[in-house]
Design a protein around this motif. Structure first.
Motif, short mmCIF file in Angstrom:
data_model
loop_
_atom_site.label_atom_id
_atom_site.label_comp_id
_atom_site.label_asym_id
_atom_site.label_seq_id
_atom_site.Cartn_x
_atom_site.Cartn_y
_atom_site.Cartn_z
N GLN A 258 0.83 -1.21 0.00
CA GLN A 258 0.00 0.00 0.00
C GLN A 258 0.87 1.26 0.00
N LYS A 259 1.99 1.19 0.72
CA LYS A 259 2.87 2.36 0.76
C LYS A 259 3.60 2.54 -0.57
N ILE A 260 4.03 1.43 -1.18
CA ILE A 260 4.70 1.53 -2.49
C ILE A 260 3.76 2.19 -3.49
N SER A 261 2.47 1.84 -3.39
CA SER A 261 1.51 2.41 -4.34
C SER A 261 1.50 3.93 -4.30
N GLY A 262 1.82 4.49 -3.15
CA GLY A 262 1.91 5.95 -3.08
C GLY A 262 3.31 6.46 -3.41
N LYS A 263 4.33 5.78 -2.92
CA LYS A 263 5.71 6.27 -3.09
C LYS A 263 6.20 6.10 -4.52
N ASP A 264 5.82 4.98 -5.14
CA ASP A 264 6.26 4.74 -6.52
C ASP A 264 5.29 3.79 -7.23
N PRO A 265 4.20 4.36 -7.81
CA PRO A 265 3.21 3.49 -8.46
C PRO A 265 3.78 2.70 -9.63
N ASP A 266 4.97 3.10 -10.13
CA ASP A 266 5.60 2.39 -11.25
C ASP A 266 6.62 1.37 -10.76
N PHE A 267 6.51 0.96 -9.52
CA PHE A 267 7.54 0.12 -8.89
C PHE A 267 7.89 -1.13 -9.72
N HIS A 268 6.89 -1.87 -10.17
CA HIS A 268 7.17 -3.09 -10.94
C HIS A 268 7.69 -2.78 -12.32
N ARG A 269 7.07 -1.79 -12.91
CA ARG A 269 7.46 -1.41 -14.27
C ARG A 269 8.92 -0.97 -14.28
N LYS A 270 9.28 -0.15 -13.31
CA LYS A 270 10.65 0.38 -13.21
C LYS A 270 11.63 -0.76 -12.93
N ASP A 271 11.23 -1.65 -12.04
CA ASP A 271 12.08 -2.77 -11.64
C ASP A 271 12.42 -3.64 -12.86
N LEU A 272 11.42 -3.89 -13.69
CA LEU A 272 11.65 -4.72 -14.89
C LEU A 272 12.55 -3.99 -15.87
N TRP A 273 12.23 -2.72 -16.09
CA TRP A 273 12.98 -1.91 -17.05
C TRP A 273 14.45 -1.83 -16.63
#
Ligand code: HDE
Length: 709
Positions: A258-273
């Motif tokens: 829930q916190k990641i959703s606010g801090k970095d909503p692109d967390f998975h996308r960025k991680d893959l990239w």
């Protein structure tokens, strides 16, 4: 104005079928869509300095018209996605079972495009929603495209495609106010689920940590349905497809998600990239479960029922090849957004079964592309184009790219010499498996589909203690967000058929009476004049009690590759210690970021400047896998002046991550909740810290101590 160098196409792994369409504007003049060079792109044409804009300004009109039409409808489901190119390399031939070249020829490298997605949220929604993840793979084979359009959960909510629009309407934001976005914790979803006992197995998975992955690179993938492999002689073998990630299956904590959703909503996308840019190419093993045709009825569930797995203990997963993602898309829209998957894209050697969910999907995917991509020529979009030429008598329609020569656009013809001719089986012509079917035309469900609880029980029984606790917490969270008590109560009745302790726990959190026995459930799938008895869920004794493969606790935990390690520092830090740790982490494939009170450089104890990568105010503990606090003691005391640093460490503790510290950083830790325990190494032994990072999480900590971070 100097000529600007734009980012150019990376040199690696350029797909041949995309290359004619790649565009690179480096050193090129700007032009209109008609190729006319443009001299001024900053001012519209107007009558005098302060006059009105002129209609004749074709450059302005063309630019604005194109802009006005930039968006296409997002996918009805799976709108939020991330894609990557890669390659599939077979190492074990399946020639005894199939004639599909990419599954028999171990010398082949098959290019692929993969799109991961969430299901419920809109295109701009957060990556960390509690949700199923799509895992769709397009294999560009010389025999045509094969799409394996799967999910990261091996079963589905419903048994019949007829219910899919209802499921999705219930899961999506509620229709009156379009809330909540990308979340299942609301009345309509649970209203539907509580009335559909067949969804119980899948909802157990969705409430487990599988629905909040640490990374798209750390998820399993499943084809879900039973398909068929067909050999040269036409013999059929049932098959289920699996993707097993080389980095193991890992998740985050719900509070963290829930916190990641606010801090970095692109967390998975960025991680893959970033992983792909850094050369940490994600990998999965393709595995198959094979069931001979004669064994179709040997299980206590129906192979055609998509709410069931075949436990690996009954049919082991045979690894056959490796998928490696090695290139990011050049353009999100052209590739990730326009890619069109379809479970009906199969090649000779693969065929369908009568799974009623799969059968419905075979209609839906082409149909949806017609409105999403605007017409029937979407197969000509570069990302969708097969690597082999296409010849048939389909003609015209919106945006036709192919220029078909000749007069014959029908078959049979003599004018075109009978071409395109029909391919014989021996030269790869597709023929359908000749399944014998003899039945009445009915609307209904086979009695073999009516066991809705046994595998939900198997799943729950196979979980570790912390995993079970997470499932209990997830149900408590989601149902507490429902406003209608009747929905909560009905759901408890379903849960009482899975596990009484689970149901009792959730009841206690909802302030409801705790069930003491399995209670009758409502089945909304009963037709108005149907035979009620036939539709009552039945509970069978499962063929096995537990399956190790269902618990993430048993996953691979031997690597820190691509893990993100935070080092908290301020002026006076022991610089040499940081540099030593950085090298150690880098050598083992992880990355380290120094987090300080400001950007720029810190003055270290030994005089060497230490570059700050991120600050206490622009990053967050939830975006890092582990934390280390270096010495010396004065530095540790100085760090106490940063409340965010204390919060950082406490939160890492709460989320059960590895925590390391220099032996002389004790003064810092005394002001935190972190003392000792699993995953905490505060005596400056970096290798011990690194071993802990590889363990991913120490969930047992949650049982011991609650930290209010
Ligand atoms: Fe899909 N699904 N689905 N689905 N699905 C779509 O197709 C549908 C189902 C899955 O990255 C849509 O192009 C029906 C199961 C993935 O582009 C649509 C049913 C599984 C993706 C559609 C199902 C999936 C989709 C929306 C019930 C796992 C994203 C846009 C019978 C095996 C692919 C589109 C991508 C997308 C229909 C159930 C996986 C509307 C009718 C089960 C990974 O056609």
């Amino acid at each position: 104005m100097p000529k600007q160098k734009t980012s150019s196409t990376p040199k690696n792994a350029k797909l041949d079928n995309l290359s004619p369409n790649l565009s690179d504007a480096s050193d090129k003049a700007m032009t209109t869509d008609q190729g006319v060079k443009i001299n001024d792109d900053h001012n519209s044409l107007r009558s005098g300095d302060r006059g009105a804009t002129l209609m004749e300004d074709f450059i302005f009109r063309e630019k604005m018209t194109h802009f006005d039409h930039e968006r296409i409808p997002e996918r009805i489901v799976h709108a939020r996605g991330s894609g990557a190119h890669g390659v599939f390399k077979l190492h074990t031939s399946l020639a005894p079972y199939t004639k599909a070249g990419f599954l028999t020829d171990t010398n082949r490298e098959t290019p692929v495009f993969v799109r991961f997605s969430t299901v419920v949220g809109s295109r701009g929604s957060t990556d960390l929603a509690r949700d199923v993840r799509g895992f769709a793979v397009k294999f560009y084979t010389p025999e045509g495209n094969f799409d394996l359009v799967g999910n990261n959960i091996p079963v589905f909510f419903i048994q019949d495609a007829m219910k899919f629009p209802d499921l999705i309407h219930a899961a999506k934001p509620e229709p009156d106010n379009e809330m909540p976005q990308a979340a299942t914790a609301h009345d309509t979803l649970w209203d539907f689920i509580s009335l559909m006992p067949e969804s119980t197995h899948m909802i157990m998975w969705a409430m487990s940590d599988r629905a909040i992955p640490r990374s798209l690179r750390m998820m399993e993938g499943f084809g879900i349905h039973t398909f068929r492999l067909i050999d040269e002689k036409g013999k059929s073998t049932f098959v289920k497809f699996h993707w097993k990630p080389s980095l193991g299956v890992h998740s985050v904590a719900w509070d963290e998600a829930q916190k990641i959703s606010g801090k970095d909503p692109d967390f998975h996308r960025k991680d893959l990239w970033e992983a792909i840019e850094q050369g940490n190419f994600p990998q999965w093993e393709l595995g198959v479960q094979l069931v001979p045709e004669k064994d179709e009825h040997k299980f206590d569930f129906d192979l055609l029922d998509a709410t069931k797995i075949i436990p690996e203990e009954l049919v082991p997963v045979m690894p056959v090849g490796t998928l490696t993602l090695n290139k990011n898309p050049d353009n999100f829209f052209a590739e990730t957004e326009q890619v069109a998957f379809h479970p009906g894209h199969i090649v000779p050697g693969i065929d369908f079964t009568n799974d009623p969910l799969l059968q419905g999907r075979l209609f839906s995917y082409t149909d949806t592309q017609l409105s999403r991509l605007g017409g029937p020529n979407f197969h000509e979009i570069p990302i969708n184009r097969p690597v082999v030429p296409v010849y048939n008598n389909q003609r015209d329609a919106h945006m036709r790219m192919q220029i078909d020569r000749g007069k014959a656009s029908y078959s049979p013809n003599s004018i075109g010499g009978g071409c395109p001719y029909l391919a014989k089986m021996a030269e790869g012509g597709f023929t359908s498996y000749q399944e014998k079917i003899d039945g009445r035309k009915i609307r209904g469900r086979s009695p073999s589909f009516l066991d809705h609880f046994s595998q939900a029980i198997l799943f729950y029984n196979s979980q570790s203690e912390p995993e079970r606790q997470h499932i209990k917490d997830a149900f408590s969270f989601e149902l507490s967000k429902c406003t209608m008590p009747s929905i909560r109560e009905r759901m408890l009745r379903n849960l009482s058929n899975v596990d009484l302790e689970l149901a009792a726990y959730v009841a206690s959190k909802l302030g409801l009476p705790q069930p003491t026995k399995a209670m009758p459930v409502e089945n909304g799938a009963i037709p108005a004049d149907g035979n009620l008895k036939d539709y009552q869920p039945v509970k069978k004794k499962p063929m096995i009690e537990k399956s190790a493969a269902l618990s993430m606790a048993n996953t691979v935990k031997n690597s820190i590759i691509s893990r993100k390690i935070a080092v908290l520092a301020t002026d006076g830090v022991a610089g040499k210690e940081i540099k030593k740790l950085k090298k150690l982490l880098k050598d083992q494939g992880a990355s380290m970021k120094v987090i300080g009170p400001r950007l720029g450089q810190l003055k270290s104890l030994d005089g060497q400047p230490i570059e700050v990568d991120m600050t206490f105010f622009n990053t967050s503990s939830v975006l890092h896998d582990a934390v280390y606090v270096p010495g010396d003691s004065d530095h540790a005391t100085a760090l106490l002046q940063e409340p965010e640093a204390i919060h950082f460490v406490n939160e890492q503790y709460r989320h059960c991550k590895a925590i390391g510290g220099s032996a002389d950083a004790q003064s810092f830790f005394t002001e935190t909740y972190v003392t000792d325990g699993p995953g905490v190494s505060l005596d400056g032994k970096p290798q011990e810290f690194i071993n802990n990072v590889a363990q991913h999480r120490f969930w047992e900590r949650e049982m011991e101590r609650k930290v209010p971070a």
